[in-house]
Design an enzyme around this catalytic site. Sequence first.
Site, PDB file in Angstrom:
ATOM      1  N   HIS A   1      -2.269  -6.647  -5.381  1.00 48.01           N
ATOM      2  CA  HIS A   1      -2.929  -7.935  -5.173  1.00 48.01           C
ATOM      3  C   HIS A   1      -4.436  -7.874  -5.399  1.00 48.01           C
ATOM      4  O   HIS A   1      -5.055  -8.913  -5.662  1.00 48.01           O
ATOM      5  CB  HIS A   1      -2.678  -8.424  -3.751  1.00 48.01           C
ATOM      6  CG  HIS A   1      -1.426  -9.212  -3.573  1.00 48.01           C
ATOM      7  ND1 HIS A   1      -1.096 -10.277  -4.380  1.00 48.01           N
ATOM      8  CD2 HIS A   1      -0.421  -9.110  -2.652  1.00 48.01           C
ATOM      9  CE1 HIS A   1       0.053 -10.796  -3.966  1.00 48.01           C
ATOM     10  NE2 HIS A   1       0.491 -10.104  -2.931  1.00 48.01           N
TER      11      HIS A   1
ATOM     12  N   GLY B   1       4.481  -9.020   6.682  1.00 48.68           N
ATOM     13  CA  GLY B   1       4.536  -7.580   6.476  1.00 48.68           C
ATOM     14  C   GLY B   1       3.155  -6.995   6.285  1.00 48.68           C
ATOM     15  O   GLY B   1       2.821  -5.937   6.815  1.00 48.68           O
ATOM     16  N   ALA B   2       2.329  -7.708   5.512  1.00 48.41           N
ATOM     17  CA  ALA B   2       0.964  -7.269   5.240  1.00 48.41           C
ATOM     18  C   ALA B   2       0.230  -8.425   4.574  1.00 48.41           C
ATOM     19  O   ALA B   2       0.841  -9.405   4.149  1.00 48.41           O
ATOM     20  CB  ALA B   2       0.948  -6.032   4.341  1.00 48.41           C
ATOM     21  N   MET B   3      -1.090  -8.307   4.473  1.00 50.06           N
ATOM     22  CA  MET B   3      -1.911  -9.336   3.823  1.00 50.06           C
ATOM     23  C   MET B   3      -3.021  -8.673   3.034  1.00 50.06           C
ATOM     24  O   MET B   3      -3.732  -7.808   3.539  1.00 50.06           O
ATOM     25  CB  MET B   3      -2.491 -10.294   4.877  1.00 50.06           C
ATOM     26  CG  MET B   3      -3.412 -11.353   4.297  1.00 50.06           C
ATOM     27  SD  MET B   3      -2.553 -12.416   3.107  1.00 50.06           S
ATOM     28  CE  MET B   3      -3.944 -12.981   2.109  1.00 50.06           C
TER      29      MET B   3
ATOM     30  N   ASN C   1      -6.013  -9.188   2.030  1.00 48.24           N
ATOM     31  CA  ASN C   1      -7.432  -9.520   2.136  1.00 48.24           C
ATOM     32  C   ASN C   1      -8.267  -8.537   1.314  1.00 48.24           C
ATOM     33  O   ASN C   1      -8.125  -7.317   1.451  1.00 48.24           O
ATOM     34  CB  ASN C   1      -7.882  -9.448   3.600  1.00 48.24           C
ATOM     35  CG  ASN C   1      -6.921 -10.133   4.543  1.00 48.24           C
ATOM     36  OD1 ASN C   1      -6.669 -11.306   4.445  1.00 48.24           O
ATOM     37  ND2 ASN C   1      -6.369  -9.344   5.467  1.00 48.24           N
TER      38      ASN C   1
ATOM     39  N   HIS D   1       2.198  -2.905  -2.947  1.00 50.33           N
ATOM     40  CA  HIS D   1       2.199  -4.368  -3.099  1.00 50.33           C
ATOM     41  C   HIS D   1       0.812  -4.937  -2.842  1.00 50.33           C
ATOM     42  O   HIS D   1       0.287  -5.735  -3.637  1.00 50.33           O
ATOM     43  CB  HIS D   1       3.215  -4.955  -2.124  1.00 50.33           C
ATOM     44  CG  HIS D   1       3.392  -6.432  -2.227  1.00 50.33           C
ATOM     45  ND1 HIS D   1       4.464  -7.016  -2.873  1.00 50.33           N
ATOM     46  CD2 HIS D   1       2.629  -7.486  -1.778  1.00 50.33           C
ATOM     47  CE1 HIS D   1       4.361  -8.337  -2.808  1.00 50.33           C
ATOM     48  NE2 HIS D   1       3.262  -8.637  -2.142  1.00 50.33           N
ATOM     49  N   GLU D   2       0.190  -4.522  -1.744  1.00 51.74           N
ATOM     50  CA  GLU D   2      -1.105  -5.104  -1.375  1.00 51.74           C
ATOM     51  C   GLU D   2      -2.222  -4.613  -2.292  1.00 51.74           C
ATOM     52  O   GLU D   2      -3.155  -5.372  -2.586  1.00 51.74           O
ATOM     53  CB  GLU D   2      -1.424  -4.777   0.083  1.00 51.74           C
ATOM     54  CG  GLU D   2      -0.370  -5.228   1.085  1.00 51.74           C
ATOM     55  CD  GLU D   2       0.053  -6.677   0.908  1.00 51.74           C
ATOM     56  OE1 GLU D   2      -0.787  -7.522   0.567  1.00 51.74           O
ATOM     57  OE2 GLU D   2       1.256  -6.968   1.098  1.00 51.74           O
TER      58      GLU D   2
ATOM     59  N   GLU E   1       2.391 -13.145  -6.165  1.00 52.14           N
ATOM     60  CA  GLU E   1       3.441 -12.416  -5.460  1.00 52.14           C
ATOM     61  C   GLU E   1       4.461 -11.760  -6.385  1.00 52.14           C
ATOM     62  O   GLU E   1       4.999 -10.699  -6.059  1.00 52.14           O
ATOM     63  CB  GLU E   1       4.144 -13.352  -4.471  1.00 52.14           C
ATOM     64  CG  GLU E   1       3.227 -13.929  -3.404  1.00 52.14           C
ATOM     65  CD  GLU E   1       2.550 -12.869  -2.557  1.00 52.14           C
ATOM     66  OE1 GLU E   1       2.982 -11.698  -2.597  1.00 52.14           O
ATOM     67  OE2 GLU E   1       1.576 -13.202  -1.859  1.00 52.14           O
TER      68      GLU E   1
END
Length: 1021
Positions: A445, A406-408, A410, A441-442, A464
Site C-alpha cells: 500500500h 487486520g491492519a491499516m 497509514n 499487504h500493508e 486493495e
Amino acid sequence: MSSSYRLSDLNNGGENYSSKSGKVEGGFFVSTGTGFVLVLVAILISVGVGLIVHLAAPGEVICHCHSDSDHGGVTDGQGGVQPTTPPLDNSTIMALCVEWALTGNTEICTACAAAPTPPPTTPPTTTAAPTIDYRLPTNTRPYHYNVDLQPNMYSGDPEAFNFQGSVKIWIHCLEDTTEITLHAHRLDINYATIEVLREGDTANLYRAYRNDTVRQFLIIELTESMVAGTNLSVSMSFEGPLQGDGTGLYLSSYMDGATTVYLATTQFEAPYARRAFPCYDEPAQKATFNITLRKRLNTERNYITLSNMNIINNSTSGDYGIDYYATSVVMPTYLLAFIVCDYEYTESISDTNIAYRTYANPISIRYAQMAQEHGLRIFNRFESYFTPSYSLPKIDNIAIPDFNFGAMENWGLITYREGLLYIPGTSKASDEKWIAEVISHEIAHQWFGNLVSPKWWSWLWLNEAFASFWDYHIVGELYPSWRSLDQEIVIGTHSVMETDALRSSHPLTSDAESNSEITSLFDSITYAKGSAIVKMMHFIMGQANFIQGLNLYLDKHQYDVAEHQDLWDSLNEASAANNEHLNMTSIMDPWVTQANYPVVMVTKTAAGYELTQKRFLIGSTDEEAAGDSALYGYKWPIPISYTTRNNANFTADRLAITMLPVTGAKVDITTDIADEDNWIIINLQQHGYYRVNYDEANWNALIKQLNTNHTVIHTLNRAQIINDAENMAKAGLLDTSIALQTLDFLKNETDYPAWRAFARGMGYVDHMLERTDIYGSFSIKMKNMVEGPLTTLGLEIRDDMEHIDIFTITLLASYACKHGVEFCTNQARVQFENWRNNSTVNSIDPNLRTLFYCTAVRNGGYEEWNFIYEQYKQEQRSTEKDALREALACSTHVSLLQRVLDMSLNPDEVRPQDIRTTIVYVAQNPLGVDLAWNFFRDRLTELDTSMGSSTLARLLVSVTQKFNTQFYLDQIQEMINHGQTGSISGSFRTAVEKTEANIEWLNNNYDYYKNWLNPTITPTA
C-alpha cells in the site's frame, strides 16, 4: 377521536406520523378544540404557501425554515444551525409548521422561486427521497494543514476521556464562493475560535456556520465572496470524546498485571479522519501536514508520540511534552496516524537506508522479532521492484490491542492487531503466515494507495486488489516452500467466486456515495476478486512487463490520484515498449466494470474442442437474469490455457494463451482426441478468474485419471476440478453424481489444495444437511473419507514441517475429531485432561489447540467449559485468547452458547474487534444457529453501533449462511419489509439471494446425497 403527530428526525429528511389507535411512540396529543384551531392554522398556512408558490417564477422549491429555537436559523458566529439535507418535502414542512404553531411560534416558512403547480385532483402519491450528494463542493481544496492534538486518557474514568485540538487549513479557491465546506463529525467545535483569513490579510472573514449532520459537513459562511484563485486559511479549536469504538482518534488499552494501561490511536479509513479534526476527508483532497502531538509527562509510564513523519523538535508546556513532526508528503487524510502510548521498538536499516521499526508494548516487545525480520526482507523486495522509491525517512509498524481491522497502511506508521506478535510455544504456523502476508499487504500500500490514491472510493480496488495480490506474491517469492500462491487460490479465490456468482454482487469499479456505501466496498469482491484479477493481468503480461507498466503508472500519478483507465494506459504503454502491443484496456476493462464472471463451456468435437462462454450464476436462472444489463453484456475476454492427457504440461505459458473474445464468439481448439480416455484441462494452475464446465465424456475421463493416478494432474488443477464440479452442480449445470465422483480419489490424496477445495464444498453440504435425517450418514461418510489420509500423515506436528503440511494435518484432523475418528478424539481428550490437571503446563501443540479445546468442550460438559472460561479470563496473549474464545462456542449446552453471545457485547469480556467472530463461532455450532440469528435480530442496532456497517455485513453473511428453509427466508424478508436492516440493506438482499439458492440446492440435491450416502437407495427423478 384524537390525532397525533410526530416530527421526524430532520437530519434524515424524512417523516413518520401515525394515527392508528390515536397513539405513536414519542408523539403528543391535543384536544378536539385545540385540534380544530390547528387545522384552521394549517389551512391558512397552506393557502399562504400556495400563493407564494403560485406567484413565484419557475425554479426548484427549497424552503428554509427559521425560528428562535434550535430548529433553524443563521448564527451570528456564536451559535449553530442544523439544516436538513435533502430539502424538506411538503408533508414534512407541514409537520414542522404544525409543531411550531402548537408551541406558539407563528413564523412561517418562506419559499424561493418555483413553477406554479395546479392543485391535485387525486390523492398525492409517495415519491422517492431526493438523491443526496455526499461529496464536498468543488469550490475549494486544501493544500496544507497544521494539526495539534492532545489526548487525555491517563487516569480517571475512561468514559470521561477526551481529546483537545486545533487545526489550521490553507485553502485554494477554485471557484467563486461565499462558503467553505469541511467534514466534521462527533466534534465539539469552539465556534468562537473560527477564523478565516485571506492570504496577506488579517481581517476575519468568518460570518456564520451551519452543520449538515447527514453529510457530516461543517459549512462556514464568509462575510464576502471569494473569487477563484484566492488563497485562504481557516482555523478553529475543538474537542471530542476518546472512545473505544475503533474509529477516528480512539482509546485502546492493555493490561500490565492488574493495571490497565491506556493509549490513544487512530483509524481514519474510511471515512473517519473527520472524527479527529475538521478536514477535507476525501481521498482526492490531498495536502501536506504538520502534526503536533502532546503527551503528559511525569506519569509512571514513559509515554511517546508517533505519527507518519519523524519528530524534528520538541518542547514542554506545563505537564505536557510537545512533539513537532516534519512536514509530510502530499497525502489524503485517511492515511494520517496519531498515537500516544508507552511502547518500545526494535529497529533495522533497510537496503535503501530507511529506518524500519516494529513497536509493541513493553511486555510484548520481545515477541516482535519475527515481524521485524519478515518485514525488513519484504520491504527490501518491494523497494527493488517499484519506483519511485519509498519517500519517507522511516516506516513504523505497531501492534495495537484494540483494532477492528487486520491492519491499516497509514503512510509511514502502519497499525496492526496484536496478531503481529509471534509468541514461541503459543503462535501457530498460520500465525507466521498471517504476519508475513499482512505486512506484505500493508507495505504494498505504500505505493498502491499511498503514493497513488484512488480518485474516489469507487476505485478502492486500485488500492486493495494490488495490495492483496502482492502480499502473497512477494511472500511466495521469499519463502517458496510456504506455497502462498497455492493457498491463495484455494482459500481466497475459491471463496470469493461463490460470492461473485450472485446477482447481488458488484463490479470492482463500483459507485459509492454515502458512508455506509463506502464502507460496504471493503469486502471480498474488492480484496479477493481484485487480487485474482490483478493475478490475471500479471499472467497475461508477464512479471517484467507488468512491473514496468506499474512503475509507469506510479511515476505518472505519484502524490496524485487515479482511476482504472490510468492503469490501462500505463500497462498499454509498457506492452508497446516491449513490442507486444497488448490492448490491456480491451482485455481488462470488462473484468472490472462488470459483476460476476464467466464459465467456459467445453464440448468435444470431431477435430478437438469447442469453447463458449456464459455468465455464471448460482441461485438465479438464465430467465430470471435475462433483464440484467452490463457494460459488455456479461461477456469477457478470457485467457485460455490448456493441456491434454496425451501431452500433459501444466506450465502455463502466457505467450501460448488463446483469447476467448468478449463478443461471445466460440473458439475451437484442435487436438488429438482419438483416445476416448483423453481429456483436456482448461485454465492451467487457475491463472484465470473463471470456471470451466466440460461435457460428460471429459468429466468422466478426468475422474478416471484422478482415480488411476491423480498426480498426473497439477495439484492446483485437482483442486480446481473439485471446486468447479461442485459449483457447476450447485448452479444446475452438472449432474451432482458426477461432481461427487470427483472426490473419490481423495482417499489417496495428502496434499493441501485438493483437501481445501473438498472442505469448502463439503462445508457447504454439511451446512445444508445439518438438520436433515441423513446427517448421521453424512457424518459417517466424512469420517471414512478422512481417516485413511490422516492415519498416513499422523497427528504429530514436527518443527521441520512445512507450513502447508501442517495445514493439511489440521484440516483433516478437524474433520476427524468432529465426526468421531477415535484416535483424533482420544488424543484431544487425553491432552486436554493433562492440561486441566496441571493448568500451568499446556503441552498441546499450538497448531492443534483450537481443535482440541473445541473437541473437549463439545464432548464434555459444564466443567470443561468453565475451565476454558477461567483460562480465557486470565489469558493476555491474543492468539491463545482467540483459541479459547472459539472453544467456548463449541458447547452442546444452549445456556452456555447464550452466555457466549452475551459476552460478545460486554467489552470487559470481549474486545470490540472480536464481537463478530464471537457471534460467528456460536452460529457455526449446530445448536447455535437460531441463538445467533435471534441475537443478531434483537441486538441489531447495538451491533451496528459497535461494529460499523462493513463488519456488520460480514456478520450477517455468517449468521445466515446455513439458512435453507422458507421459515428463515421469511424472517429475513420481514426485516427488510419493516426497514429493520440497519446500515446494511444491500447485505440483507444478498442474504435473501443466498437463502433462496440454499433452498433450491437442498430441494434439488437431497436425493442425490441420500443415494451417495446410502448407495442402495435409488434417487428420485
